[in-house]
Write a protein that holds these residues in place. Structure first.
Motif, PDB file in Angstrom:
ATOM      1  N   LEU A   1     -16.785  11.844 -39.811  1.00 48.48           N
ATOM      2  CA  LEU A   1     -16.904  10.686 -40.696  1.00 48.48           C
ATOM      3  C   LEU A   1     -15.539  10.095 -41.007  1.00 48.48           C
ATOM      4  CD1 LEU A   1     -19.660  11.919 -43.170  1.00 48.48           C
ATOM      5  CD2 LEU A   1     -19.901  10.527 -41.099  1.00 48.48           C
ATOM      6  N   TRP A   2     -14.542  10.955 -41.025  1.00 46.20           N
ATOM      7  CA  TRP A   2     -13.196  10.454 -41.301  1.00 46.20           C
ATOM      8  C   TRP A   2     -12.726   9.520 -40.185  1.00 46.20           C
ATOM      9  CZ3 TRP A   2     -10.176  10.460 -45.448  1.00 46.20           C
ATOM     10  CH2 TRP A   2      -8.826  10.094 -45.289  1.00 46.20           C
ATOM     11  N   ASP A   3     -12.951   9.936 -38.937  1.00 48.31           N
ATOM     12  CA  ASP A   3     -12.576   9.094 -37.794  1.00 48.31           C
ATOM     13  C   ASP A   3     -13.687   8.135 -37.376  1.00 48.31           C
ATOM     14  OD1 ASP A   3     -10.123  10.331 -37.629  1.00 48.31           O
ATOM     15  OD2 ASP A   3     -10.864  11.885 -36.251  1.00 48.31           O
ATOM     16  N   GLN A   4     -14.850   8.276 -38.035  1.00 45.04           N
ATOM     17  CA  GLN A   4     -16.013   7.446 -37.691  1.00 45.04           C
ATOM     18  C   GLN A   4     -16.294   7.541 -36.180  1.00 45.04           C
ATOM     19  OE1 GLN A   4     -14.951   3.550 -39.102  1.00 45.04           O
ATOM     20  NE2 GLN A   4     -15.408   4.045 -41.230  1.00 45.04           N
ATOM     21  N   SER A   5     -16.420   8.766 -35.693  1.00 44.07           N
ATOM     22  CA  SER A   5     -16.570   8.980 -34.257  1.00 44.07           C
ATOM     23  C   SER A   5     -17.627  10.027 -33.985  1.00 44.07           C
ATOM     24  CB  SER A   5     -15.241   9.419 -33.631  1.00 44.07           C
ATOM     25  OG  SER A   5     -14.843  10.676 -34.136  1.00 44.07           O
ATOM     26  N   LEU A   6     -18.069  10.034 -32.754  1.00 44.19           N
ATOM     27  CA  LEU A   6     -19.051  10.999 -32.270  1.00 44.19           C
ATOM     28  C   LEU A   6     -18.639  11.426 -30.871  1.00 44.19           C
ATOM     29  CD1 LEU A   6     -21.867  12.449 -32.402  1.00 44.19           C
ATOM     30  CD2 LEU A   6     -22.815  10.366 -31.393  1.00 44.19           C
ATOM     31  N   TYR A   7     -18.683  12.728 -30.616  1.00 48.40           N
ATOM     32  CA  TYR A   7     -18.321  13.261 -29.307  1.00 48.40           C
ATOM     33  C   TYR A   7     -19.420  14.204 -28.841  1.00 48.40           C
ATOM     34  CZ  TYR A   7     -15.998  16.056 -25.725  1.00 48.40           C
ATOM     35  OH  TYR A   7     -15.689  16.706 -24.546  1.00 48.40           O
ATOM     36  N   VAL A   8     -19.891  14.036 -27.619  1.00 50.57           N
ATOM     37  CA  VAL A   8     -20.895  14.926 -27.042  1.00 50.57           C
ATOM     38  C   VAL A   8     -20.412  15.393 -25.682  1.00 50.57           C
ATOM     39  CG1 VAL A   8     -22.846  13.857 -28.238  1.00 50.57           C
ATOM     40  CG2 VAL A   8     -22.164  12.995 -26.015  1.00 50.57           C
TER      41      VAL A   8
ATOM     42  N   LEU B   1     -17.917   8.144 -28.918  1.00 53.55           N
ATOM     43  CA  LEU B   1     -18.182   6.921 -29.669  1.00 53.55           C
ATOM     44  C   LEU B   1     -17.217   6.882 -30.841  1.00 53.55           C
ATOM     45  CD1 LEU B   1     -20.151   4.464 -30.099  1.00 53.55           C
ATOM     46  CD2 LEU B   1     -21.466   5.974 -31.596  1.00 53.55           C
ATOM     47  N   THR B   2     -16.425   5.809 -30.961  1.00 52.59           N
ATOM     48  CA  THR B   2     -15.404   5.737 -32.006  1.00 52.59           C
ATOM     49  C   THR B   2     -15.511   4.431 -32.768  1.00 52.59           C
ATOM     50  OG1 THR B   2     -13.790   4.722 -30.517  1.00 52.59           O
ATOM     51  CG2 THR B   2     -13.815   7.134 -30.624  1.00 52.59           C
ATOM     52  N   GLY B   3     -15.015   4.509 -34.011  1.00 48.43           N
ATOM     53  CA  GLY B   3     -14.892   3.311 -34.830  1.00 48.43           C
ATOM     54  C   GLY B   3     -16.203   2.727 -35.279  1.00 48.43           C
ATOM     55  N   VAL B   4     -17.166   3.559 -35.670  1.00 47.25           N
ATOM     56  CA  VAL B   4     -18.462   3.062 -36.122  1.00 47.25           C
ATOM     57  C   VAL B   4     -18.332   2.558 -37.561  1.00 47.25           C
ATOM     58  CG1 VAL B   4     -20.881   3.620 -36.516  1.00 47.25           C
ATOM     59  CG2 VAL B   4     -19.627   4.698 -34.626  1.00 47.25           C
ATOM     60  N   GLY B   5     -18.788   1.355 -37.823  1.00 47.80           N
ATOM     61  CA  GLY B   5     -18.755   0.795 -39.166  1.00 47.80           C
ATOM     62  C   GLY B   5     -19.891   1.345 -40.007  1.00 47.80           C
ATOM     63  N   LEU B   6     -19.617   2.426 -40.754  1.00 50.27           N
ATOM     64  CA  LEU B   6     -20.673   3.090 -41.521  1.00 50.27           C
ATOM     65  C   LEU B   6     -21.188   2.208 -42.655  1.00 50.27           C
ATOM     66  CD1 LEU B   6     -19.198   6.706 -41.721  1.00 50.27           C
ATOM     67  CD2 LEU B   6     -20.907   5.803 -40.126  1.00 50.27           C
TER      68      LEU B   6
ATOM     69  N   VAL C   1     -18.407  -1.365 -33.645  1.00 49.77           N
ATOM     70  CA  VAL C   1     -18.078  -0.106 -32.980  1.00 49.77           C
ATOM     71  C   VAL C   1     -16.868  -0.377 -32.103  1.00 49.77           C
ATOM     72  CG1 VAL C   1     -18.846   1.710 -31.415  1.00 49.77           C
ATOM     73  CG2 VAL C   1     -20.488   0.631 -32.981  1.00 49.77           C
ATOM     74  N   ASP C   2     -15.865   0.490 -32.242  1.00 51.64           N
ATOM     75  CA  ASP C   2     -14.648   0.269 -31.455  1.00 51.64           C
ATOM     76  C   ASP C   2     -14.885   0.481 -29.967  1.00 51.64           C
ATOM     77  OD1 ASP C   2     -13.287  -0.381 -33.698  1.00 51.64           O
ATOM     78  OD2 ASP C   2     -12.279   1.545 -33.936  1.00 51.64           O
ATOM     79  N   SER C   3     -15.436   1.635 -29.607  1.00 53.78           N
ATOM     80  CA  SER C   3     -15.580   1.928 -28.175  1.00 53.78           C
ATOM     81  C   SER C   3     -16.659   2.961 -27.936  1.00 53.78           C
ATOM     82  CB  SER C   3     -14.253   2.429 -27.590  1.00 53.78           C
ATOM     83  OG  SER C   3     -13.913   3.687 -28.127  1.00 53.78           O
TER      84      SER C   3
END
Length: 724
Positions: A69-76, A106-111, A122-124
């Motif tokens: 949540l801090w980086d607003q990212s997801l990694y799988v 997935l990075t930079g999600v606008g929560l 979403v950044d990327s």
């Protein structure tokens, strides 16, 4: 102790910030526990949702999932999707599937926007090492709504700054006869706006401001053909597509007879498309600046039923195709299955302003959808009157701008002997060999040719043609009417209109084998030059008042000059035409190479000073006067049964009677020129050239003293064929 000195001591107060500290710490601990539980929960949730939504048809497994949540990212990492369940009714449309994804981020999600259900930035999104294997047909889309109206959680939109797919390998096989797959591919897109505004933006391609991709080693099988290409590269900015090393092969061998469907063998080292307006693709329109095809080699078997026009073939994908320039360089082509068997090498094509749709097809100012064509070829070959003749040229140039056509070293050659040709056609057939070093046409109306079936041009120049005709008198005449007649032009299946035909320094060789003599007769007409004006079957051009006019000069056996002018109304059903002509001085012995082997007739002596004639001809006869001025005419009649000199007692007696009783040695005789009459009946089975020869022969005989009826009979006499 007195009361005044007594003091009450209160316990020390504890600081309130400690409570806040422990509260925040407690909440942090709870959030930490929640965050630690989020990843497993989310992974299980996704796996469960896939199983439920596909009724157990597909199974999803995620080896590793991390959120921040801090980086607003997801990694799988280690994602696998595969088919495990049966194909039941609700999931019958879901084909067998195997998908493996190495990792994705997935990075930079606008929560905050996500919670508000607005347009989520979403950044990327980067997917790496994606392998896909799909069998069976894809399900038919049940929803007609666009993609931006089908976002989850009723989001207003999604704005993705960067999307990338790397190291993608895929195989798709909808049925046993169709398959497509590639070994390596990459794709990226910038500024993807999945919203109503993005869909309405005419500068975007599939919601993206820009995209590019690259694909390697693609193979496909469809429509009984196999396709292989080495590399495809595409970039929406500046709208460029590059395809390297395309190879198409039919699954069945190419055939020399037409097949049910076209069979194509194609090699294309490079295809380059530039200036593509990618935004138009969403509106089913294809618009680009230049399409370049390099060294294309096409070999195909034509289908039994000709295909529909190109714009109809493209209709399922594009309503309109527009190209500013079409370039084809160093190509070759061969079409099998047609009796003509056309083939060509070193083809170069330039087309300008192509519009491929129904409007472009019906535009009377266009030629095959284009405003302009410029075509150059190397060797072009085809069968003519197959399988008896081959027509070829060394090079050709066609330009619709200015209406130019130039053909160099045009050759027509028979593929069988003169006897074999007549035997297979069951009658005497012209055995023609033709060489034209250069044929040039100007002001050709190509648009009228393609749209109106009208062949019109200003001039047609034929330089130094060489024509050799052979015939075999052992075979019967063709029972059908000859088409080498002026009136035959009326029956062409198209309109012909040539303002002027120029013939420069031509040569005509005639070789004829008589039935009873294996040695053929030969006659040569040299230095043929002339013009044909108003060669047309257009009623607006052709009439009795405005006939076709031919002016020609030539040399007979290269020793006697002849000059003639012909006038003919080519639309006259009776074939009426007239010829006026002259022969200059020449020895009659020059005709012996033809008359000795074919008629057993020798001109022993005779000098023509000049001959004038006025010939009138139609479908029934030829008539007209002839003024023949000659001297010292002597003939010798030969016999096939004679000795070395082909003379017998009978032939010697005939020679004496002809020279003594019939022939005039000189004309004029006793100061008076005897005018001969050209009279001969026409046989519609033979060409008009034979009719003219009959008229000249009858006039010569009559001028020489042979009675008119006998002259007519001698001119009409045909050799009796040996083969019926």
């Amino acid at each position: 102790m007195s009361a005044s000195t007594t003091q009450v001591v209160s316990p020390p107060a504890r600081p309130t910030w400690r409570w806040w500290y422990w509260a925040v710490l407690g909440v942090g601990a709870l959030l930490g526990v929640a965050f630690l539980a989020l990843d497993p929960w989310l992974r299980q949730y996704l796996e469960k949702q896939v199983a439920q939504s596909t009724h157990g048809r597909y199974q999803l497994h995620i080896a590793e999932l991390h959120t921040s949540l801090w980086d607003q990212s997801l990694y799988v990492r280690g994602v696998q999707l595969r088919t495990v369940g049966p194909s039941i009714t609700d999931t019958a449309a879901l084909p067998p599937l195997q998908l493996r994804l190495g990792h994705a981020r997935l990075t930079g999600v606008g929560l905050w926007q996500l919670l508000q259900r607005g347009t989520v930035p979403v950044d990327s999104l980067v997917l790496d090492s994606l392998h896909l294997r799909l069998q069976g047909k894809l399900p038919t889309a049940r929803q007609s709504q666009p993609l931006h109206q089908r976002l989850p959680m009723r989001l207003q939109g999604l704005r993705l700054g960067y999307l990338a797919l790397r190291h993608v390998r895929a195989t798709y096989q909808p049925d046993s006869a169709t398959a497509v797959g590639w070994k390596q591919a990459t794709f990226s897109a910038q500024d993807i706006l999945l919203s109503a505004a993005g869909a309405a933006d005419s500068q975007r391609v599939g919601y993206a401001a820009a995209m590019q991709g690259q694909l390697f080693h693609l193979k496909a099988a469809a429509a009984q053909h196999r396709l292989a290409l080495r590399r495809v590269w595409f970039a929406s900015r500046p709208g460029t597509l590059v395809v390297d090393s395309v190879v198409v092969r039919p699954q069945q061998p190419l055939s020399e007879v037409r097949s049910r469907n076209a069979r194509v063998a194609l090699q294309l080292p490079r295809l380059l498309l530039s200036g593509l307006h990618t935004a138009d693709l969403a509106r089913h329109r294809f618009r680009a600046d230049t399409l370049l095809l390099l060294a294309c080699d096409l070999d195909m078997t034509a289908p039994r039923v000709p295909p529909p026009p190109i714009h109809r073939l493209l209709a399922p994908w594009f309503d309109r195709v527009q190209l500013e320039h079409l370039l084809l360089a160093n190509a070759s082509a061969r079409i099998r299955g047609l009796e003509e068997q056309p083939r060509s090498q070193r083809i170069a094509v330039q087309g300008s302003q192509l519009r491929i749709d129904s409007v472009g097809a019906q535009d009377q100012q266009r030629v095959l959808y284009a405003r302009q064509w410029d075509v150059r070829t190397g060797v072009v070959m085809a069968r003519l009157d197959p399988p008896f003749y081959e027509l070829a040229c060394q090079s050709a140039h066609l330009a619709t701008r200015g209406g130019l056509l130039e053909v160099n070293n045009l050759r027509l050659r028979p593929l069988v002997s003169v006897a074999e040709l007549s035997r297979r056609k069951h009658h005497q057939a012209p055995h023609v060999t033709l060489l034209i070093p250069q044929l040039r046409a100007t002001a050709v109306q190509y648009a009228a040719l393609t749209n109106q079936h009208r062949l019109a041009m200003q001039t047609l120049t034929i330089r130094q043609p060489r024509v050799q005709t052979r015939s075999d008198g052992r075979f019967a005449l063709n029972p059908a009417h000859s088409v080498a007649t002026p009136e035959a032009l009326r029956h062409l299946g198209f309109t012909l209109d040539i303002r002027r035909i120029n013939v420069q320094n031509g040569t005509l060789y005639t070789i004829y084998r008589a039935p009873q003599n294996p040695k053929p007769g030969e006659l040569t007409i040299n230095r043929v030059s002339g013009t044909i004006d108003n060669f047309s079957n257009d009623p607006h051009r052709m009439s009795a008042a405005h006939p076709a006019v031919v002016h020609a000069t030539a040399w007979l056996q290269n020793r006697c000059r002849l000059q003639a002018t012909l006038r003919a109304n080519l639309l006259d059903p009776n074939g009426r035409h007239s010829i006026t002509g002259t022969f200059s001085e020449g020895q009659l012995s020059m005709l012996n190479p033809m008359t000795v082997p074919t008629k057993q007739l020798v001109f022993r002596s005779g000098l023509v000073h000049n001959i004038r004639f006025q010939l009138q001809a139609d479908r029934q006869r030829v008539t007209g006067p002839m003024w023949a001025n000659y001297s010292n005419l002597k003939l010798t009649i030969l016999s096939q049964q004679g000795g070395a000199d082909h003379k017998t007692l009978g032939s010697r007696l005939k020679t004496t009677l002809v020279n003594g009783l019939f022939l005039r040695d000189d004309n004029p005789r006793k100061g008076k020129l005897q005018v001969g009459n050209m009279t001969s009946a026409r046989d519609l089975r033979v060409s008009v050239f034979t009719l003219w020869r009959q008229g000249i022969v009858s006039g010569m005989f009559n001028s020489a003293g042979v009675p008119a009826l006998l002259s007519k009979k001698l001119s009409e006499q045909q050799d009796k064929p040996v083969y019926k």
